[in-house]
Scaffold this motif. Structure first.
Motif, PDB file in Angstrom:
ATOM      1  N   SER A   1       0.855  -1.183   0.000  1.00 11.28           N
ATOM      2  CA  SER A   1       0.000   0.000   0.000  1.00 11.28           C
ATOM      3  C   SER A   1       0.889   1.230   0.000  1.00 11.28           C
ATOM      4  N   GLU A   2       0.254   2.348   0.099  1.00  8.73           N
ATOM      5  CA  GLU A   2       1.006   3.599  -0.086  1.00  8.73           C
ATOM      6  C   GLU A   2       1.777   3.947   1.182  1.00  8.73           C
ATOM      7  N   SER A   3       2.645   4.904   1.070  1.00 11.44           N
ATOM      8  CA  SER A   3       3.298   5.393   2.271  1.00 11.44           C
ATOM      9  C   SER A   3       2.215   5.975   3.164  1.00 11.44           C
ATOM     10  N   ASN A   4       2.511   6.126   4.414  1.00  8.81           N
ATOM     11  CA  ASN A   4       1.487   6.486   5.398  1.00  8.81           C
ATOM     12  C   ASN A   4       0.402   5.430   5.420  1.00  8.81           C
ATOM     13  N   SER A   5       0.806   4.213   5.330  1.00 10.35           N
ATOM     14  CA  SER A   5      -0.185   3.201   5.048  1.00 10.35           C
ATOM     15  C   SER A   5      -0.725   2.529   6.281  1.00 10.35           C
ATOM     16  N   HIS A   6      -0.288   2.994   7.437  1.00  6.92           N
ATOM     17  CA  HIS A   6      -0.766   2.262   8.608  1.00  6.92           C
ATOM     18  C   HIS A   6      -2.271   2.209   8.672  1.00  6.92           C
ATOM     19  N   TYR A   7      -2.865   3.338   8.394  1.00 12.37           N
ATOM     20  CA  TYR A   7      -4.316   3.363   8.460  1.00 12.37           C
ATOM     21  C   TYR A   7      -4.889   2.312   7.540  1.00 12.37           C
ATOM     22  N   LEU A   8      -4.388   2.340   6.300  1.00 11.43           N
ATOM     23  CA  LEU A   8      -4.968   1.478   5.292  1.00 11.43           C
ATOM     24  C   LEU A   8      -4.719   0.012   5.620  1.00 11.43           C
ATOM     25  N   SER A   9      -3.459  -0.289   5.979  1.00  8.56           N
ATOM     26  CA  SER A   9      -3.185  -1.702   6.221  1.00  8.56           C
ATOM     27  C   SER A   9      -3.950  -2.192   7.440  1.00  8.56           C
TER      28      SER A   9
ATOM     29  N   ILE B   1       6.527  11.306  15.615  1.00  9.94           N
ATOM     30  CA  ILE B   1       7.019  10.231  14.757  1.00  9.94           C
ATOM     31  C   ILE B   1       6.353   8.907  15.080  1.00  9.94           C
ATOM     32  N   GLU B   2       5.868   8.243  14.040  1.00  9.61           N
ATOM     33  CA  GLU B   2       5.324   6.895  14.189  1.00  9.61           C
ATOM     34  C   GLU B   2       6.409   5.870  13.862  1.00  9.61           C
ATOM     35  N   SER B   3       7.160   6.104  12.768  1.00  9.38           N
ATOM     36  CA  SER B   3       8.212   5.159  12.426  1.00  9.38           C
ATOM     37  C   SER B   3       9.288   5.846  11.594  1.00  9.38           C
ATOM     38  N   ILE B   4      10.491   5.288  11.675  1.00  9.54           N
ATOM     39  CA  ILE B   4      11.584   5.764  10.836  1.00  9.54           C
ATOM     40  C   ILE B   4      12.223   4.564  10.166  1.00  9.54           C
ATOM     41  N   SER B   5      12.285   4.614   8.844  1.00 10.58           N
ATOM     42  CA  SER B   5      12.992   3.574   8.103  1.00 10.58           C
ATOM     43  C   SER B   5      14.216   4.201   7.468  1.00 10.58           C
ATOM     44  N   VAL B   6      15.327   3.513   7.585  1.00  8.57           N
ATOM     45  CA  VAL B   6      16.548   4.000   6.947  1.00  8.57           C
ATOM     46  C   VAL B   6      16.880   3.016   5.826  1.00  8.57           C
TER      47      VAL B   6
ATOM     48  N   ILE C   1      16.023   8.389   4.283  1.00  7.37           N
ATOM     49  CA  ILE C   1      15.394   8.230   5.599  1.00  7.37           C
ATOM     50  C   ILE C   1      13.916   8.540   5.429  1.00  7.37           C
ATOM     51  N   LEU C   2      13.086   7.554   5.697  1.00  2.00           N
ATOM     52  CA  LEU C   2      11.645   7.737   5.558  1.00  2.00           C
ATOM     53  C   LEU C   2      11.038   7.882   6.944  1.00  2.00           C
ATOM     54  N   ILE C   3      10.378   8.986   7.160  1.00  2.00           N
ATOM     55  CA  ILE C   3       9.734   9.198   8.454  1.00  2.00           C
ATOM     56  C   ILE C   3       8.236   9.226   8.236  1.00  2.00           C
ATOM     57  N   THR C   4       7.528   8.443   9.027  1.00  2.00           N
ATOM     58  CA  THR C   4       6.082   8.474   8.975  1.00  2.00           C
ATOM     59  C   THR C   4       5.598   9.049  10.295  1.00  2.00           C
ATOM     60  N   THR C   5       4.672   9.984  10.204  1.00  2.00           N
ATOM     61  CA  THR C   5       4.179  10.585  11.442  1.00  2.00           C
ATOM     62  C   THR C   5       2.903   9.872  11.887  1.00  2.00           C
ATOM     63  N   LYS C   6       2.511  10.190  13.100  1.00  2.00           N
ATOM     64  CA  LYS C   6       1.385   9.479  13.707  1.00  2.00           C
ATOM     65  C   LYS C   6       0.068   9.848  13.036  1.00  2.00           C
ATOM     66  N   GLN C   7      -0.866   8.927  13.110  1.00  2.03           N
ATOM     67  CA  GLN C   7      -2.203   9.163  12.577  1.00  2.03           C
ATOM     68  C   GLN C   7      -3.216   8.823  13.662  1.00  2.03           C
ATOM     69  N   GLY C   8      -4.435   9.247  13.400  1.00  3.31           N
ATOM     70  CA  GLY C   8      -5.489   8.943  14.359  1.00  3.31           C
ATOM     71  C   GLY C   8      -5.788   7.450  14.375  1.00  3.31           C
ATOM     72  N   GLN C   9      -5.996   6.912  15.577  1.00  2.00           N
ATOM     73  CA  GLN C   9      -6.393   5.519  15.714  1.00  2.00           C
ATOM     74  C   GLN C   9      -7.864   5.486  16.087  1.00  2.00           C
ATOM     75  N   ARG C  10      -8.402   4.309  16.169  1.00  2.00           N
ATOM     76  CA  ARG C  10      -9.807   4.201  16.583  1.00  2.00           C
ATOM     77  C   ARG C  10      -9.946   4.685  18.022  1.00  2.00           C
ATOM     78  N   GLY C  11     -11.053   5.260  18.300  1.00  2.00           N
ATOM     79  CA  GLY C  11     -11.253   5.792  19.633  1.00  2.00           C
ATOM     80  C   GLY C  11     -10.772   7.228  19.681  1.00  2.00           C
ATOM     81  N   ALA C  12     -10.590   7.717  20.888  1.00  4.38           N
ATOM     82  CA  ALA C  12     -10.130   9.094  21.032  1.00  4.38           C
ATOM     83  C   ALA C  12      -9.014   9.111  22.056  1.00  4.38           C
ATOM     84  N   ASN C  13      -8.033   9.904  21.777  1.00  2.98           N
ATOM     85  CA  ASN C  13      -6.892   9.944  22.676  1.00  2.98           C
ATOM     86  C   ASN C  13      -6.361  11.370  22.774  1.00  2.98           C
ATOM     87  N   VAL C  14      -6.111  11.792  24.009  1.00  5.25           N
ATOM     88  CA  VAL C  14      -5.449  13.070  24.216  1.00  5.25           C
ATOM     89  C   VAL C  14      -4.149  12.760  24.944  1.00  5.25           C
ATOM     90  N   SER C  15      -3.081  13.264  24.420  1.00  5.73           N
ATOM     91  CA  SER C  15      -1.791  12.918  24.981  1.00  5.73           C
ATOM     92  C   SER C  15      -1.005  14.189  25.241  1.00  5.73           C
TER      93      SER C  15
END
Lengths: 1076, 562
Positions: A8-16, A220-225, A244-258
């Motif tokens: 899938s595409e980059s930033n794919s966590h949501y999709l996968s 940052i969600e993940s860093i691939s070198v 260096i590929l950096i993927t930032t965080k995305q919203g997950q199910r539910g709600a979170n304040v950090s």
């Protein structure tokens, strides 16, 4: 349906994740239907419990299913679950994405509490790769992933600091800016280099090219070198030096304040210690000047005053007025002053504060998700009155929504604002300030007698009134569309846009000093010389990307193909304005200046255009194959040399999946992989093929009283310039052993950088200009890297983890067009970093020694040699020291003394958790390195001009005879006879590198130590907090080094070579992470 | 629709590219202006320190702290063969050749175009003259060299005589094309026909005396020099006859001093070419310390002894000489130029508004000989802008030099007449009220330097006049080289003032010689008697860098260098 990898595409966590959730639904549906037909007649009961993660935090959303049935539930927000009608012989399956699935036989239990463990090396771990993701087990290239937790844990200012030491062969080192607040570091991957020194990795954040420190590490969600050509060739011309590929965080199910915050204090790690509080420094400076034929800086009368001031500070006049009564008899950096004011402690902060905050809100459901985060970082500098500060504000916001069942729309935006406030100098800029501080003599009076005004030599008044303010704004937006009209065929349309607007403003206001007669004078002397200068720089980057992937499986054959198009346009426009004579110090601006005003600009652009494709094939995830190809065109080259095609191929064999594999049970995974590929590099200056005539105004000549405009001569144009190419062969193996506890990754590689852009063949100076650049030259880099990890959960309460990385490489010049093999440029066979110099043979002890040495050293210095000057080894036995023809074949007495390339760069991380407590240690270092320090005035100390020196602890060990006030020191001193000349006679000892002054650059540093405590959820939940962790952390706490004076990581410098970098900081901090 | 190629065609947006240039006379002016910044001014370009051009010779010495920045290493013979650089720099020649080649593209035969082309030839002559003085034989290059011009890149050097002829032919071209100074709007700050004549006279005198005195040595040219000396005399005479310039006159006790510290020489009849300083126009680069000497150099006792007594007799002979071992005697009964060149206690240091400060004693750390310079000192300080920012113009060339060239060339040729002397040396003496130099009645001076050749009495006096008139203007080192004068300075140390008890009270422990004179280089020089170690078989020219000889063996090293 066959389980297979879905690219899938980059930033794919949501999709996968969406796919996986769908898969689970489908599975549950089918299994439940079958199971419901026949499952009555057993004893049944209610089972309940709490699901937590390794840190003891409640884990919501965990799927709990009775094995073989559709019966199941998910854990609630507080991690609790209830399941009715569970048969005694049932097995409960606990699963959660990214965690190891656990199966528990119910038996007689009615309460089952479960600790879910992160699946760090699991079969499902997905790694972000170029234009997509890939299961880690299916990787065939050299890709390292930086542990997200290790990054989150480090309370540091920027991403580079957090990454340092985590990834083998990603070398991150301070630049000459050292530890200045906000300073970036240099990065190289696998030591790949070019003649032009442009070997930065290509950094993409969510697929958008950015500077690595432009984001908040918290996002940052993940860093691939990506290290080998097979992994990076999908990026073609931008990726020659790794990605260096950096993927930032995305919203997950539910709600979170950090919310997270960290507050710390810093002090310099290693600060060259100046000799003060006694007479020794003055004696040493006196020796140096008398050796140079001058009269002492501190004659008897001054020494007496110094002695008085040491006895009782302030009891003797610290500096004398000049006979004119208008100026002081003190030299530029305070030489001739005899105060005892302990300047260093007056000027340098014991501790400087820094703080870091981040607040993020995220959440989502199946249709839509969002992530909004705001970060603030504030770092103060180490100068007590310099008020240096660096502030960074980040906003990262994204939203993603399902438009139809086959189309998804997302929108990413990022904003960064940096703000720097620093002292500045009208002539030398801010880089020079640390250099100055290193040079202020200990006898410099802090303030003028009877006033509260700092002396000119301390420059404190100047720091307050001559400042540089830099504001950087970066704004990134990226609308994206993901279309999947047919199952398995996914098309991504992305438009990446980035704009930077930077403002660099400097102003010079008048600042006071006091004349001996008590009058206040000013620097600059007149209001007319006050200055305001501002540079506005703007640029935009626009790049549409379209790429499409089709994936399918045919029996055991899994196939996916990708094709894509990209182009890039970069435009810049800078405006520079300068004006003199501020009408008011209160409001510096161009409008409020009335003196001469000048403006200038810089405008330019470049563009690239590319097509690329990829084929992935594997058989049963056992035999793996990947082929990439990319073609790039760049405006930086002439039409005929514009396009380059860069292919790569890689393959893997998961031998542990073979039935004949003997070590099953012991070895969970063993994979061999190999890759081969070629990349391009378009990073050369614009327009090298166009002869241009630079326009400027005469600096030093007025025609009829006016400055005239001029144009200068063009250089010889560099025609036929085209891509540099990096071809890499890579072999690696990945292994997991002992129930995934022990992990091992090992790789060896050889990269050949060919067509290197560099100055062409050395030509005689009658050419009259720099040699035009050419594509010629080849460097070979060979290296290896090793990553070892061990993790073990001894009990639910106690677990620990160890991780070590080590890497090494060596680069040699295979070919360079230097037929005479001159040593002052590259030559065939040269090992990069090698240090040529003379072998040291001790110091002359006496006049007799000089006369009887019998080796003519006049090539080095044809004047008089004295006892205490260096003797050199006559390597070729011709009784004279010289450099021959300065070629490889005839190098006289020059020899290779060492090599400055860092070897065996390592990092070691250990962490452990026990109940709510956690502790971690990060060590880093370099195993071997030689550094030539003799060229640094700071290193030479008294053996530098009256202004450019200071006497540091260690410098007192110099050669002197009994005429010195410090007494004779002829028995094996480290330093030679010093001469207080800028260079002059010091040429005898320092004009060539010698083994004697080579410093051992190896070091081991305790980079981070951290101790944390997570409050039990039983307490936090009462106050509606899902988790709360407190920690204390220390950075750069201990350093083991043999280096003299300097920090082995930050020995560089911006003036006079080395030794005056802004020191790195030792930081102690307290922090808090809270999730609601 | 765009094609792929259009999309990737990105040409410069903020630079002039060559094909768009070279169409009008303005283009020529824009390009030629760039070279003016390369002409020397006060020590560092853009203001800065006092003139130190004669420092490290016999006339002025560096302080030991500043040793190495001036002529001392050459006089002492401690130059090293460099790996690269070392003055073997051809950037300027390339850039001016690029101009001369492209100037033809300007399709316009106007006098303005001609003038600019003439400036181009002048600059090439200037750059070549600088290289000639350092290296002797040189490759003659008349086009911008390309990376594949192998015959030039790997060519050999032409003899210095051919180089000198090449320089003079450039100057003849400049003379034929350029306008007179008075015809130019920026008269005095832009080069003119007068300056081309002056440079021609300067180069011809240099080469003429060089080839005359170095005859038979390894540094010899191809002639006996007389043809060049004639050219020098002719060019100088042409300037004199044009009557465009004449000496400034005034009060004999101050006219000489005042000539050198003016804020603008526009309209000055003696100053032929100058660099104008204006702190407001230079902006932040400007900081002129001409008020605040010393700058690590000071004048020698030996310089002071070149100055005659007021009766026209040398100090060794004149009954008016009262001694010079203390400051208060130095200037008594001497050529008024001495008092206007040397600074002694009691001189005015600074006048700032109504506030006058007097000089009381030398700063011996910087002025190691005890004699600071009065010539060039700006004493009038504007209180409003402070002492660091005085605008004092730099004289690049003045008419007095023309007179001295003419007299010297005629004397070398043996054709000098009393009428020539009256037109030249005696004009300079008139200005300061000194008795005339009269051929045939010259009192021999026992202290005449032994330049190593037998020269006539009148030539000795002309060389003396060159020192007393032109001290500090940058001629001395090259004069000693072209006269092949190593006999005069090798093995000698030149000293400062007598180290009196008063001076010892100011700064004790300074080096002094057996006669009691301050001797700053006592422990520094490396030659015979701890004096200048210049090797006459080697040090008249600089070494070529090692790398250059390796790259192009056809160049050949200069004599004496390994």
């Amino acid at each position: 349906m066959k389980k297979n990898e879905l690219p899938s595409e980059s930033n794919s966590h949501y999709l996968s994740k969406m796919f996986r959730i769908m898969r689970i639904f489908v599975f549950l549906l089918l299994a439940g239907f079958l199971q419901s037909l026949a499952s009555y007649g057993y004893a049944q009961k209610t089972v309940s419990g709490t699901v937590t993660d390794e840190e003891g935090l409640p884990l919501p959303g965990v799927t709990i299913v009775v094995k073989g049935t559709t019966q199941g539930t998910t854990s609630s927000a507080d991690g609790k679950y209830y399941l009715d009608n569970v048969p005694d012989d049932a097995t409960l399956v606990f699963s959660f994405i990214g965690m190891i699935t656990q199966e528990i036989v119910v038996g007689s239990q009615t309460t089952i509490d479960i600790v879910m463990e992160v699946d760090r090396y699991g079969i499902d771990e997905v790694v972000v790769v170029g234009y997509g993701t890939k299961k880690k087990v299916n990787l065939t290239g050299a890709v390292s992933v930086a542990d997200k937790e290790l990054i989150e844990r480090r309370p540091v200012g920027n991403v580079q600091q957090a990454l340092q030491g985590l990834v083998p062969n990603l070398i991150i080192a301070p630049t000459v800016a050292g530890g200045e607040p906000g300073a970036d570091m240099s990065m190289t991957i696998r030591g790949l280099t070019s003649f032009e020194g442009r070997s930065n990795p290509y950094v993409l954040v969510d697929g958008i090219p950015m500077e690595i420190n432009d984001i908040d590490p918290n996002d940052i969600e993940s860093i691939s070198v990506l290290k080998d050509a097979a992994s990076t060739s999908i990026y073609g011309a931008r990726a020659a030096y790794g990605v260096i590929l950096i993927t930032t965080k995305q919203g997950q199910r539910g709600a979170n304040v950090s919310y997270s915050m960290n507050y710390g204090v810093s002090s310099p790690t290693i600060w060259p210690e100046i000799v003060s509080g006694n007479m020794d420094w003055a004696y040493a400076l006196n020796d140096a000047i008398t050796n140079a034929g001058g009269s002492p800086y501190y004659p008897e009368e001054a020494l007496q005053r110094l002695a008085q001031n040491l006895e009782k500070p302030g009891s003797a006049v610290p500096m004398l007025p000049n006979p004119d009564g208008l100026t002081w008899d003190i030299m530029n950096t305070g030489t001739k002053g005899v105060a005892n004011d302990d300047l260093t402690s007056l000027i340098v902060n014991r501790w400087a504060p820094r703080a870091k905050y981040n607040l993020s809100v995220s959440g989502g459901n199946e249709e839509i998700n969002y992530y909004v985060s705001g970060g603030f970082y504030n770092e103060q500098g180490l100068l007590k009155f310099g008020n240096e500060s660096f502030k960074r504000y980040n906003i990262d916001a994204k939203i993603s929504a399902k438009v139809t069942s086959w189309m998804k729309l997302s929108f990413l935006s990022k904003f960064r604002r940096g703000y720097e406030d620093f002292p500045w100098n009208q002539y030398y800029g801010r880089d020079w300030i640390m250099n100055w501080i290193g040079k202020i003599k200990p006898g410099t009076p802090a303030k003028y007698p009877g006033t509260d005004i700092w002396t000119e030599q301390t420059r404190v008044e100047e720091w307050k009134n001559v400042r540089q303010n830099i504001t950087n704004n970066q704004f990134v937006i990226s609308p994206r569309l993901i279309i999947e009209p047919v199952k398995g065929w996914v098309t991504n349309v992305e438009l990446n846009y980035r704009t930077n607007q930077d403002d660099d403003t400097r102003f010079v206001k008048q600042y006071p000093w006091v004349r001996p007669n008590g009058e206040i004078a000013y620097g600059p002397q007149t209001q007319a010389e006050t200055q305001y200068r501002t540079d506005l720089t703007t640029n935009t980057y626009l790049s549409p990307n379209i790429y499409s992937t089709y994936a399918n499986s045919f029996g055991s054959h899994n196939l996916s193909v990708l094709a894509g198009y990209q182009h890039e346009v970069y435009n810049y426009k800078d405006l520079y304005a300068n004006a003199f004579y501020l009408l008011s110090n209160a409001v510096p601006s161009l409008s409020t200046t009335v003196g001469e005003k000048t403006i200038d600009d810089a405008i330019g652009h470049w563009a690239t255009q590319s097509v690329f494709g990829r084929l992935n094939y594997n058989f049963s995830e056992k035999y793996l194959l990947e082929v990439n190809v990319r073609a790039d065109g760049s405006s930086r080259f002439e039409k005929d040399d514009r396009w380059g095609v860069f292919p790569s191929v890689s393959a893997g064999w998961v031998i542990s999946k073979e039935t004949f594999f003997p070590l099953q049970g012991l070895v969970d995974l063993l994979k061999f992989r190999a890759s081969y590929g070629t990349l391009g590099n378009q990073n050369v200056d614009n327009y090298l093929y166009v002869p241009t005539l630079p326009v400027r105004q005469t600096d030093y000549w007025l025609f009829g009283g006016e400055r005239a405009w001029t144009v200068g001569a063009p250089n010889i144009t560099s025609i036929d310039l085209t891509w540099e190419q990096v071809t890499t062969v890579d072999f690696g193996l990945d292994a997991m052993l002992l129930d995934n506890r022990l992990g091992l990754t090992f790789g060896v590689y050889e990269s050949r950088t060919t067509n290197l852009v560099g100055p062409g063949e050395p030509l005689p100076a009658v050419l009259g200009t720099s040699v035009p650049k050419k594509n010629e030259g080849e460097i070979k880099t060979r290296g290896w890297e090793l990553e070892l990890s061990w993790k073990n959960r001894v009990s639910p309460a106690f677990s620990y983890e160890l991780r070590a990385v080590v890497s090494d490489y060596k680069s040699t010049v295979v070919y360079y067009n230097n037929p005479t093999e001159l040593l002052n440029t590259y030559y065939n066979g040269q090992v990069l970093g090698e240090i040529w110099g003379l072998e040291w043979a001790g110091y002359y002890q006496s006049q007799d020694d000089i006369e009887s040495y019998g080796i003519d050293q006049s090539y080095i210095y044809s004047g008089t040699w004295y006892p205490g000057d260096s003797k050199y080894v006559d390597q070729n036995g011709d009784n004279k020291i010289d450099r021959g023809a300065n070629t490889f074949d005839n190098h006289g007495d020059l020899v290779v003394l060492g090599n400055s390339t860092p070897r065996y760069v390592y990092g070691f991380n250990a962490s452990a958790r026990w109940k709510g407590f956690d502790v971690s240690v990060l060590l880093q270092g370099i195993g071997k390195r030689d550094l030539n320090m003799g060229s640094s005035a700071v290193f030479r100390g008294p053996a530098a001009g009256p202004m450019h020196n200071n006497v540091l602890k260690g410098h007192l060990d110099y050669w002197r005879d009994e005429t010195s006030a410090l007494g004779a020191n002829t028995d094996d001193p480290y330093f030679p006879r010093p001469y207080a000349q800028y260079f002059g006679q010091n040429a005898k000892n320092y004009s060539y590198a010698t083994d004697h002054f080579l410093q051992n650059g190896a070091f081991l540093r305790l980079k981070n130590f951290q101790l944390g405590y997570t409050l039990p959820s039983s307490i936090t939940q009462k106050i509606f907090i899902s988790s709360a962790r407190f920690y204390m952390s220390g950075e750069n706490l201990l350093t083991f080094t043999k280096m003299m004076f300097f920090d082995p990581e930050a020995f560089g410098g911006r003036w006079y070579g080395v030794g005056d970098a802004y020191p790195l900081s030792k930081t102690l901090s307290l922090g808090l992470n809270v999730n609601f | 629709m765009y094609s792929c190629e259009d999309f990737l065609d990105r040409t410069p947006l903020d630079q002039i590219s060559d094909p768009d240039f070279w169409s009008t006379e303005t283009d020529l002016e824009l390009y030629i202006n760039d070279f003016y910044d390369l002409l020397e001014g006060w020590w560092v370009a853009g203001g800065g320190k006092a003139p130190t051009y004669d420092t490290g010779t016999d006339l002025a010495l560096p302080s030991p702290n500043a040793y190495g920045d001036e002529w001392t290493p050459r006089m002492d013979g401690v130059i090293n063969v460099p790996a690269s650089g070392g003055g073997w720099n051809w950037r300027n020649v390339r850039n001016i050749n690029y101009f001369l080649e492209n100037a033809e593209r300007v399709d316009d035969d106007s006098p303005v175009t001609d003038h600019h082309i003439g400036e181009g030839h002048w600059f090439r002559a200037h750059f070549y003259f600088e290289l000639l003085k350092s290296f002797g034989d040189l490759p003659i290059i008349t086009k911008p060299v390309g990376a594949d011009d192998e015959d030039i890149l790997y060519g050999s050097r032409s003899s210095r005589t051919e180089v000198a002829d090449f320089i003079l032919s450039d100057l003849d071209m400049a003379i034929s094309k350029m306008k007179y100074g008075y015809e130019l709007a920026d008269h005095g700050t832009r080069l003119s026909k007068d300056l081309a004549l002056l440079l021609k006279a300067r180069v011809a005198l240099y080469e003429g005396t060089w080839e005359k005195y170095h005859q038979g040595s390894v540094f010899a040219g191809k002639t006996d020099g007389s043809a060049y000396l004639q050219l020098a005399a002719d060019a100088a005479k042409q300037i004199m006859d044009s009557e465009n310039y004449y000496l400034v006159t005034g009060d004999t006790s101050s006219v000489y001093f005042e000539l050198f510290n003016q804020v603008d020489y526009a309209g000055n009849p003696e100053v032929m070419f100058f660099k104008h300083f204006d702190r407001e126009k230079y902006g932040d680069q400007f900081s002129n310390q001409l008020w605040n000497w010393p700058n690590g150099y000071s004048l020698t006792q030996d310089l002071s002894r070149f100055y005659l007594c007021i009766d026209g007799l040398p100090t060794a002979v004149s009954p008016l000489f009262v001694g010079d071992s203390v400051f208060s005697l130095l200037e008594v009964n001497r050529d008024p130029r001495l008092a206007q060149t040397f600074q002694i206690p009691g001189d005015i240091r600074r006048i700032q508004g109504t506030d006058t400060t007097f000089y009381d004693y030398p700063l011996l750390i910087d002025a190691a000989t005890g004699y600071e310079s009065q010539k060039f000192r700006m004493i009038h300080v504007d209180p409003a802008i402070g002492p660091n920012n005085q605008n004092v113009d730099y004289i690049w060339a003045r008419f007095a030099e023309v007179l001295l060239i003419y007299a010297e060339a005629r004397a070398e040729l043996g054709t000098l007449t009393q009428a020539d002397i009256d037109l030249t040396i005696n004009k300079l003496r008139d200005r300061v009220g000194m008795p005339y130099l009269v051929m045939g009645s010259i009192t021999p001076d026992p202290n005449w330097p032994d330049y190593g050749h037998s020269i006539s009495d009148v030539l000795q006096e002309i060389r003396r006049e060159r020192v007393t008139e032109l001290y500090g203007e940058g001629f001395r080192f090259h004069d000693l080289m072209r006269w092949r004068a190593h006999q005069y300075f090798v093995g000698k140390r030149f000293t400062g003032t007598y180290y009196t008890d008063e001076l010892r009270a100011v700064d004790d422990g300074l080096p002094f010689n057996e006669d009691g004179y301050l001797d700053p280089l006592m422990y520094i020089l490396t030659g015979p008697n701890n004096g200048y170690g210049f090797e006459f078989g080697r040090d008249y020219l600089l070494p070529l860098p090692t790398n250059e000889l390796t790259l192009n063996p056809n160049l050949g090293q200069n004599p004496g260098w390994l």
